[in-house]
Design a protein around this motif. Structure first.
Motif, PDB file in Angstrom:
ATOM      1  N   THR A   1      12.636  65.171  51.415  1.00 33.17           N
ATOM      2  CA  THR A   1      12.314  64.304  50.280  1.00 33.17           C
ATOM      3  C   THR A   1      12.783  62.887  50.592  1.00 33.17           C
ATOM      4  N   LYS A   2      12.369  61.939  49.782  1.00 33.28           N
ATOM      5  CA  LYS A   2      12.892  60.586  49.913  1.00 33.28           C
ATOM      6  C   LYS A   2      14.360  60.567  49.494  1.00 33.28           C
TER       7      LYS A   2
ATOM      8  N   GLU B   1      16.113  58.234  48.298  1.00 30.46           N
ATOM      9  CA  GLU B   1      16.355  57.486  47.069  1.00 30.46           C
ATOM     10  C   GLU B   1      16.223  58.355  45.828  1.00 30.46           C
ATOM     11  N   LYS B   2      15.521  59.473  45.953  1.00 33.00           N
ATOM     12  CA  LYS B   2      15.348  60.355  44.799  1.00 33.00           C
ATOM     13  C   LYS B   2      16.558  61.256  44.577  1.00 33.00           C
ATOM     14  N   ASN B   3      17.413  61.376  45.583  1.00 30.66           N
ATOM     15  CA  ASN B   3      18.667  62.127  45.475  1.00 30.66           C
ATOM     16  C   ASN B   3      18.448  63.546  44.956  1.00 30.66           C
ATOM     17  N   LEU B   4      17.436  64.213  45.503  1.00 29.46           N
ATOM     18  CA  LEU B   4      17.136  65.587  45.092  1.00 29.46           C
ATOM     19  C   LEU B   4      17.954  66.569  45.922  1.00 29.46           C
TER      20      LEU B   4
ATOM     21  N   ARG C   1      11.971  72.528  39.601  1.00 29.41           N
ATOM     22  CA  ARG C   1      11.498  71.154  39.781  1.00 29.41           C
ATOM     23  C   ARG C   1      10.329  71.066  40.762  1.00 29.41           C
TER      24      ARG C   1
ATOM     25  N   PHE D   1       6.041  68.588  41.213  1.00 31.83           N
ATOM     26  CA  PHE D   1       5.651  67.638  42.248  1.00 31.83           C
ATOM     27  C   PHE D   1       4.130  67.576  42.382  1.00 31.83           C
TER      28      PHE D   1
ATOM     29  N   GLY E   1       5.024  58.404  50.228  1.00 29.98           N
ATOM     30  CA  GLY E   1       4.798  58.822  48.850  1.00 29.98           C
ATOM     31  C   GLY E   1       3.546  59.651  48.670  1.00 29.98           C
TER      32      GLY E   1
ATOM     33  N   GLU F   1       5.460  64.423  47.649  1.00 35.12           N
ATOM     34  CA  GLU F   1       6.812  64.296  47.103  1.00 35.12           C
ATOM     35  C   GLU F   1       7.805  65.214  47.802  1.00 35.12           C
TER      36      GLU F   1
ATOM     37  N   ARG G   1      15.736  62.616  53.120  1.00 33.93           N
ATOM     38  CA  ARG G   1      16.785  63.637  53.009  1.00 33.93           C
ATOM     39  C   ARG G   1      16.208  64.966  53.477  1.00 33.93           C
TER      40      ARG G   1
END
Length: 297
Positions: free
Chosen positions: A129-130, A132-135, A144, A148, A204, A207, A228
């Motif tokens: 994942t990105k 910045e999304k802190n998943l 979750r 997506f 992007g 997701e 990540r």
């Protein structure tokens, strides 16, 4: 090999037929080099695909190429690559079994087509994942995932099976086919380029991506967009209760009859372990404790 191998071909009977030769007439043929037909005591003939980035590349910079060289050096031999222009999934059938080469690097431990060495590392499928999304998604049971828009997964993989199990495959199918220019994996061995999968997450377009860590670690590490990568928990099951493995030991494969070579490979792997660990760390492959440290055959 850190590609989709028999123990991970849980969704595509056709692809498994290609591996065993039942659908060989449908596969593109590549004639092995005549120079590769005989083995020498001072060389280690390595079956290798020139079309398996980032694991195997003609310039020998692939993850498995470097591991092969480390193994050969530890065995006191010179690495000699026997190249195929086809995907690595065909190496056992078209090269190893035909005595054109002697070892295949990076097969799942216990692959029934070969005798496999003691495992030299264990890793698994990952979610990407990105950053910045802190998943912190670690399981396919995480609710979750259903929210997506697009999820990139390899065809015929545990990730594809689980995408179907959670009811999201139909929504994602057109998107996945677009990543291979709408070629169907049903009548040929077709895979999404791992670099493109990771690029989709970075841009992007997707997701989430799920793939075998060695296939994507290099691209995650080098992505200009921070990403990540999280190992998936080994808790995936189909609705009928069948386990869908997410973690796999990796071994070197030799012909079933090559017991002497297998013993030499096992000894070489022990000596090469520090170098192999360095190679894996540099690649960014996340490691797990090896489950069964003895040879499978």
């Amino acid at each position: 090999m850190s590609r989709i191998t028999p123990s991970r071909l849980v969704a595509s009977g056709f692809a498994l037929a290609l591996l065993t030769g039942a659908a060989g007439a449908l596969a593109q043929e590549t004639k092995p080099s005549a120079a590769a037909a005989t083995s020498k005591a001072d060389t280690l003939r390595i079956c290798a695909s020139e079309a398996q980035s980032p694991l195997s590349l003609k310039d020998e910079s692939g993850l498995e190429n470097r591991i092969a060289v480390a193994l050969a050096e530890a065995m006191g031999r010179k690495a000699e690559f026997v190249w195929s222009s086809k995907a690595a999934i065909y190496l056992v059938r078209d090269y190893l079994d035909k005595n054109q080469c002697d070892v295949v690097i990076g097969l799942d431990t216990g692959d029934p087509r070969v005798a496999t060495s003691k495992p030299y590392f264990r890793t698994g499928y990952v979610f990407v994942t990105k950053a910045e999304k802190n998943l912190d998604i670690k399981s396919w049971s995480d609710p979750r995932i259903k929210s997506f828009n697009h999820i990139a997964v390899p065809f015929g993989s545990p990730a594809e099976v689980m995408l179907k199990e959670i009811g999201e495959y139909e929504n994602d199918m057109a998107y996945l086919y677009s990543l291979v220019n709408f070629r169907s994996p049903r009548n040929q061995y077709t895979q999404i380029d791992p670099a493109r999968m990771i690029g989709e997450v970075a841009s992007g377009g997707a997701e989430l991506a799920s793939a075998f860590a060695p296939d994507v670690a290099r691209f995650v590490k080098s992505s200009p967009t921070p990403l990540r990568m999280t190992l998936i928990d080994d808790d995936s099951k189909r609705s009928d209760g069948q386990k869908i493995g997410q973690h796999y030991d990796q071994s070197v494969g030799v012909r079933l009859s090559d017991k002497e070579l297998l013993a030499q490979v096992n000894a070489g792997l022990e000596r090469a372990k520090p170098k192999i660990d360095q190679i894996l760390a540099a690649e960014g492959v996340p490691l797990l404790p090896i489950v069964n440290p003895v040879a499978a055959h």
